[in-house]
Design an enzyme around this catalytic site. Structure first.
Site, PDB file in Angstrom:
ATOM      1  CG  ASP A  76     -16.085  55.833 -26.798  1.00 56.93           C
ATOM      2  OD1 ASP A  76     -15.835  54.736 -26.240  1.00 56.93           O
ATOM      3  OD2 ASP A  76     -15.478  56.887 -26.539  1.00 56.93           O
ATOM      4  N   GLY A  77     -16.480  52.390 -28.107  1.00 63.01           N
ATOM      5  CA  GLY A  77     -15.508  51.432 -28.618  1.00 63.01           C
ATOM      6  C   GLY A  77     -14.180  51.429 -27.909  1.00 63.01           C
ATOM      7  CD  GLN A 136       1.979  46.893 -43.736  1.00 61.80           C
ATOM      8  OE1 GLN A 136       2.247  48.097 -43.756  1.00 61.80           O
ATOM      9  NE2 GLN A 136       0.776  46.454 -43.407  1.00 61.80           N
ATOM     10  CG  HIS A 169       6.173  37.246 -43.325  1.00 58.45           C
ATOM     11  ND1 HIS A 169       5.543  36.246 -44.034  1.00 58.45           N
ATOM     12  CD2 HIS A 169       6.639  38.127 -44.254  1.00 58.45           C
ATOM     13  CE1 HIS A 169       5.623  36.504 -45.329  1.00 58.45           C
ATOM     14  NE2 HIS A 169       6.282  37.647 -45.485  1.00 58.45           N
ATOM     15  CG  ASP A 211       6.889  32.371 -51.238  1.00 66.46           C
ATOM     16  OD1 ASP A 211       7.876  32.052 -50.556  1.00 66.46           O
ATOM     17  OD2 ASP A 211       5.828  32.796 -50.744  1.00 66.46           O
ATOM     18  CE  LYS A 234       4.344  34.499 -53.597  1.00 69.53           C
ATOM     19  NZ  LYS A 234       3.533  34.529 -52.374  1.00 69.53           N
ATOM     20  CG  ASP A 260       3.589  30.281 -46.997  1.00 68.91           C
ATOM     21  OD1 ASP A 260       4.616  30.849 -46.553  1.00 68.91           O
ATOM     22  OD2 ASP A 260       2.861  30.774 -47.872  1.00 68.91           O
ATOM     23  N   GLY A 267      -4.599  32.215 -51.404  1.00 68.10           N
ATOM     24  CA  GLY A 267      -4.308  32.371 -52.826  1.00 68.10           C
ATOM     25  C   GLY A 267      -3.004  31.708 -53.240  1.00 68.10           C
TER      26      GLY A 267
END
Length: 351
Positions: A76-77, A136, A169, A211, A234, A260, A267
């Site tokens: 079932d994973g 996030q 990040h 950026d 950007k 980066d 992108g």
């Protein structure tokens, strides 16, 4: 009375003098340090399925082997983990970047941590060269989660005692943890490769941040390479589409290095490369800490003005046309060795 007289006679005899200072020469101090390192907890390296190749090379650099661990899935994973050797009291390092499939790899890491905790590991260190969900890190819209904090909470509650990661990040994500975080940098590895390629040797190199948020990182690379600094302003249209608007700085007739922390669909990099080319840049390269490349990202890079993307092998997706991955196993291995021995990792930040 007899105890008191015995104590006085021992003190008067001069046979015990706890205040006496002992002078050690340099070689004796080194010998004691090495002996103390030998008393460090026994090290055990455990690999998940996210990037076993990296884990094997880390073990090779340390001079050991990976622990015998069975990781499989039920029909079932659901993930099943069994540690097939004794780790009681050991210093356990679980190597598992949270790259795609992100949710599966994070859950697998949590299950391995739980297995190690229930096996009475002395200390559990999560080695996550790439820390997923890091973007996030704040509420930038109404009714959205701060998922970086959620992942930090899950790791801590599962039983992680220390996190070892690289190029978050946003560095302030370290503050989401109530446990020690060793935040390493890919810069020494990437700068080392760039110097081998004589990047900036002719004084005609400009380091560009794609950026405004990456200016601090780009400045660090520019200082290390003795290069100028420029910025691309950007506008993000969607999660996969970015529009570059303007260039701040001089790039005409110069080689350019875009810097980066990560890329997926490329992108941002490709939009920046396009506007840099329009502003007269001679050759365009990109230096990226984590190339979590999708098929779209590989296609964009192949069709772009970027000559080469220099990245690390922190994730297995760092492959494709024009992509060169620099090995970080030696860096992570040295960090693990020092943490296990109770030594500082500060010198690993030096270029």
């Amino acid at each position: 009375m007899s105890f008191g007289s015995t104590h006085r006679s021992a003190s008067m005899s001069g046979k015990t003098n706890p205040a006496k200072k002992v002078s050690l020469n340099h070689s004796e101090r080194l010998h004691i340090r090495d002996r103390l390192c030998m008393l460090a907890p026994r090290m055990k390296l455990i690999s998940g399925t996210a990037h076993r190749n990296l884990a094997e090379r880390i073990a090779e650099n340390i001079g050991t082997t990976l622990a015998n661990v069975h990781v499989t899935a039920f029909p079932d994973g659901e993930t099943f983990v069994k540690i097939n050797e004794n780790i009681r009291g050991d210093d356990v390092f679980i190597i598992q970047p949270s790259c795609p499939p992100t949710n599966h790899n994070i859950m697998e890491l949590l299950i391995m941590v739980d297995a190690a905790r229930r096996a009475s590991a002395g200390r559990i260190n999560a080695v996550m060269p790439f820390f997923g969900y890091a973007r996030q890190d704040r509420k930038d819209q109404p009714r959205v989660p701060i998922t970086a904090k959620l992942v930090a909470n899950m790791l801590t509650e599962a039983g992680v005692d220390r996190l070892i990661t690289m190029d978050l990040h946003a560095p302030q994500i370290q503050g989401f943890f109530d446990i020690p975080v060793d935040h390493l940098y890919a810069k020494p590895a990437l700068i080392g490769y760039l110097r081998e390629q004589n990047a900036g040797a002719d004084g005609n190199l400009t380091v560009v941040s794609p950026d405004v948020g990456g200016v601090k990182m780009a400045r660090a690379y520019a200082d290390a390479l003795g290069a100028d600094l420029a910025i691309v302003a950007k506008h993000r249209v969607s999660a996969t589409k970015v529009e570059a608007m303007n260039v701040i700085g001089e790039v005409e007739g110069r080689d350019v290095l875009l810097v980066d922390d990560m890329t997926e669909t490329a992108g941002t990099l490709c939009a920046a490369a396009e506007i840099l080319q329009r502003h007269g840049a001679r050759r365009i390269y990109a230096g990226v800490s984590h190339a979590v490349l999708t098929e779209m990202g590989r296609e964009r890079i192949a069709a772009s003005a970027i000559e080469k993307v220099i990245t690390t092998d922190s994730v297995p997706m760092a492959t494709g046309p024009k992509v060169h991955a620099v090995e970080i196993a030696p860096l992570l291995a040295e960090a693990i060795r020092r943490i296990n021995g109770g030594q500082s990792v500060t010198s690993l930040f030096e270029v």
